[in-house]
Design an enzyme around this catalytic site. Structure first.
Site, PDB file in Angstrom:
ATOM      1  N   SER A 128       1.755   5.342   2.784  1.00  0.00           N
ATOM      2  CA  SER A 128       2.707   4.550   1.825  1.00  0.00           C
ATOM      3  C   SER A 128       1.923   2.946   1.398  1.00  0.00           C
ATOM      4  O   SER A 128       1.770   2.085   0.172  1.00  0.00           O
ATOM      5  CB  SER A 128       3.902   4.175   1.392  1.00  0.00           C
ATOM      6  OG  SER A 128       4.547   5.249   1.466  1.00  0.00           O
ATOM      7  N   HIS A 179       4.774  -1.328   2.284  1.00  0.00           N
ATOM      8  CA  HIS A 179       4.614  -1.062   0.562  1.00  0.00           C
ATOM      9  C   HIS A 179       4.367  -3.157   0.432  1.00  0.00           C
ATOM     10  O   HIS A 179       3.245  -2.932  -0.249  1.00  0.00           O
ATOM     11  CB  HIS A 179       6.078  -0.442   0.219  1.00  0.00           C
ATOM     12  CG  HIS A 179       6.435   0.545   0.125  1.00  0.00           C
ATOM     13  ND1 HIS A 179       7.146   1.319  -0.812  1.00  0.00           N
ATOM     14  CD2 HIS A 179       5.667   1.483   1.090  1.00  0.00           C
ATOM     15  CE1 HIS A 179       7.240   2.187  -0.781  1.00  0.00           C
ATOM     16  NE2 HIS A 179       6.304   2.815   0.820  1.00  0.00           N
TER      17      HIS A 179
END
Length: 252
Positions: A128, A179
């Site tokens: 991610s 993230h």
């Protein structure tokens, strides 16, 4: 940029070898580690996962290896889908080596932030952070390299990024550090990797020649412009899949 025009998986692999290889690694590792649970693979997963305690002990490879591993099928599929959707355009625009540099710079930046800012006992896996790094590059283009991305695709990127940012902070079990700092890593390296870059073209990969030596005429594609309705359909389809995976993530 985000609508696939390849006629087969083989053609996709030929045009985008790095994205294809990364997706294959995601799925193969899920298969042998989680589904088949082969002894050596389970050990490999334990050895490669991001673990702040072991990183403190000097196992610094764990800042890289978690990028390839995922916590279950849903996680692996979601990240692979995002990579297939958003990775090819950048792989073509940047070239293989700059794409690899950008992808892993963002992923490692997210893992370093997880190590420095996360709790001492914290385990994480997933691509991610690297994928959010791709969003960072796209957002840099939207802000500072407008000639590289058209208005329709800019709108798609901004909306998807906002949805992803919101999901980052409301979805349980998400590595927020990866993230956020993966995105920052991608945004920061964008000026370097976007040097001498041309806009994405779905036809640049094509090499048409018939047996008589008559070369492909690029002007023919002017009659085959993709309708705006296709962009809208692709966007809403992706959004629906995003919501579906989010719901599945809460159930599974």
């Amino acid at each position: 940029m985000f609508i696939r025009t390849e006629r087969s998986i083989k053609e996709f692999k030929q045009f985008y070898p790095i994205v294809s290889t990364l997706v294959i690694i995601h799925l193969v590792l899920w298969l042998i580690c989680d589904f088949l649970q082969l002894p050596f693979a389970v050990q490999l997963e334990s050895w490669g996962s991001g673990n702040n305690y072991y990183i403190y002990q000097g196992q610094y490879w764990r800042l890289i290896t978690p990028i390839f591993l995922h916590a279950g099928l849903t996680h692996a599929l979601f990240n692979s889908f995002a990579l297939v959707l958003f990775g090819p355009a950048l792989e073509q625009m940047l070239g293989k080596y700059k794409f690899i540099l950008a992808y892993f710079t963002a992923g490692i930046a997210g893992n370093i932030a997880t190590f420095l800012l996360g709790p001492p006992i914290y385990i994480s896996v997933g691509a991610s952070g690297a994928i959010y790094g791709l969003f960072g590059i796209y957002m840099f283009m939207v802000a500072f390299r407008k000639h590289l991305i058209d208005q329709n695709n800019s709108q798609i990127i901004v909306v998807i990024f906002v949805i992803g940012a919101v999901m980052t902070f409301i979805q349980p079990g998400v590595n927020v550090y990866a993230h956020v700092f993966g995105f920052i890593g991608g945004f920061a390296i964008a000026p370097l990797v976007l040097t001498n870059t041309r806009p994405f073209s779905p036809w640049r990969n094509k090499r048409y020649k018939n047996n008589d030596g008559i070369q492909f005429d690029p002007n023919r594609w002017k009659k085959r412009r993709i309708p705006k309705s296709v962009y809208k359909y692709a966007f809403w389809t992706f959004l629906a899949i995003l919501v579906l995976f989010g719901l599945l993530g809460r159930i599974l």
